[in-house]
Design an enzyme around this catalytic site. Sequence first.
Site, PDB file in Angstrom:
ATOM      1  N   THR A  15       6.839  -2.799  -4.156  1.00 56.00           N
ATOM      2  CA  THR A  15       7.758  -3.716  -4.831  1.00 56.00           C
ATOM      3  C   THR A  15       7.654  -3.574  -6.341  1.00 56.00           C
ATOM      4  O   THR A  15       8.621  -3.808  -7.060  1.00 56.00           O
ATOM      5  CB  THR A  15       7.437  -5.164  -4.388  1.00 56.00           C
ATOM      6  OG1 THR A  15       7.777  -5.276  -3.019  1.00 56.00           O
ATOM      7  CG2 THR A  15       8.209  -6.196  -5.175  1.00 56.00           C
ATOM      8  N   THR A  94       2.259  -4.294  -1.953  1.00 59.23           N
ATOM      9  CA  THR A  94       1.247  -5.309  -1.642  1.00 59.23           C
ATOM     10  C   THR A  94       0.898  -5.343  -0.151  1.00 59.23           C
ATOM     11  O   THR A  94      -0.176  -5.811   0.221  1.00 59.23           O
ATOM     12  CB  THR A  94       1.712  -6.726  -2.054  1.00 59.23           C
ATOM     13  OG1 THR A  94       2.887  -7.068  -1.303  1.00 59.23           O
ATOM     14  CG2 THR A  94       1.986  -6.823  -3.537  1.00 59.23           C
ATOM     15  N   ASP A  95       1.819  -4.870   0.709  1.00 60.74           N
ATOM     16  CA  ASP A  95       1.665  -5.141   2.141  1.00 60.74           C
ATOM     17  C   ASP A  95       0.462  -4.456   2.784  1.00 60.74           C
ATOM     18  O   ASP A  95      -0.131  -4.991   3.722  1.00 60.74           O
ATOM     19  CB  ASP A  95       2.958  -4.789   2.885  1.00 60.74           C
ATOM     20  CG  ASP A  95       4.040  -5.832   2.635  1.00 60.74           C
ATOM     21  OD1 ASP A  95       3.712  -6.930   2.139  1.00 60.74           O
ATOM     22  OD2 ASP A  95       5.219  -5.544   2.930  1.00 60.74           O
TER      23      ASP A  95
HETATM   24  C1  SIN Z   1       5.393  -5.418  -1.779  1.00 59.03           C
HETATM   25  O1  SIN Z   1       5.018  -4.496  -2.484  1.00 59.03           O
HETATM   26  O2  SIN Z   1       5.189  -6.624  -2.136  1.00 59.03           O
HETATM   27  C2  SIN Z   1       6.112  -5.239  -0.489  1.00 59.03           C
HETATM   28  C3  SIN Z   1       6.554  -3.867  -0.219  1.00 59.03           C
HETATM   29  C4  SIN Z   1       5.418  -2.911  -0.105  1.00 59.03           C
HETATM   30  O3  SIN Z   1       4.326  -3.282   0.345  1.00 59.03           O
HETATM   31  O4  SIN Z   1       5.638  -1.735  -0.429  1.00 59.03           O
END
Ligand code: SIN
Length: 312
Positions: A15, A94-95
């Site tokens: 993200t 983040t995932d």
């Molecule tokens: C995020 O980064 O918050 C969600 C998408 C990902 O993990 O690439």
Amino acid sequence: MQNKQRVVILGTGGTIAGRSAQAGDNVGYTAGQIGVDALVAAVPALAGEALEAQQVAQLDSKDMDHATWLLLAQHLAYQLARPEVQGVVITHGTDTLEETAYFLHRLLAPPKPVVLTAAMRPATALLADGPQNLLDAVRVARCAGARGVVTVLNGQVLAAEDVRKVHSYRVEAFSAGDAGPLAVMEEGRLRLFRDWPQGQALGLAWLPSDVARWPRVEVLLSHAGASGGLVEALVAQGVRGIVVAGTGNGTVHRDMQAALQRAQLAGVRVLRSSRCVNGAVVGDGLLDSAGALPPVKARIELMLQLMAPSAA
Ligand code: SIN
């Protein structure tokens, strides 16, 4: 005088590199769209710093895979071996941030800082969190004495072993649970609470370059009404390891537990962890314990143990 030691920034997507059609939209965006050079250029405070940026991958981290992990670990090992490199920052989604952080720390346990950073809002958001996180990450990578794999988001520095994503939406999405943060970043200054992470590096040499040869290890969840059916299906497919995300203190529904014990007898390694957000599995049981590792990190640990005898 400007610091001539370099910080290398490896981009992998997420993200933090996400773009949405509407600036106010924090969920309807596509992750992994903006190149790492542009992410760095969007942080004026980084202008003039001795930085190098390299795009290693460009994906939504829900789709992270073993081949990308291997590629990233190889790039990271190369950069860390360069004497002029002070530390490395990795931009990531983040995932699965905590999984990549744990994987890299177990393999490399680096004597230099490796700082994973990410964002909960896309780069196009009205109040994007990525630029501040990236700036903080570079500042951590520049800290004297810093070492090991850590994450930096929302002003918190968390160790790879402890970090977990605990919120699906808010900017304060990560926690180190009982361990607490390693440090906080305040206006570019680090306030350190305990020692930087250390560990025994497993190295990369023994990792099969063909990831199809990495042992298959799956995570199953125990819940009300759970059965042994999924365990039996995995055993029939030749799974090498199963991590069960147990209830409470790593307890498992009796039907699933019986199937897991049968799987163990058939040669499948089984680890029991807890589906609780905090705490460790305490005490012994019929199945081996994953200790304080959450299910997704226990999966990596088991996979490494099955590949590298020195990891056990
Ligand atoms: C995020 O980064 O918050 C969600 C998408 C990902 O993990 O690439």
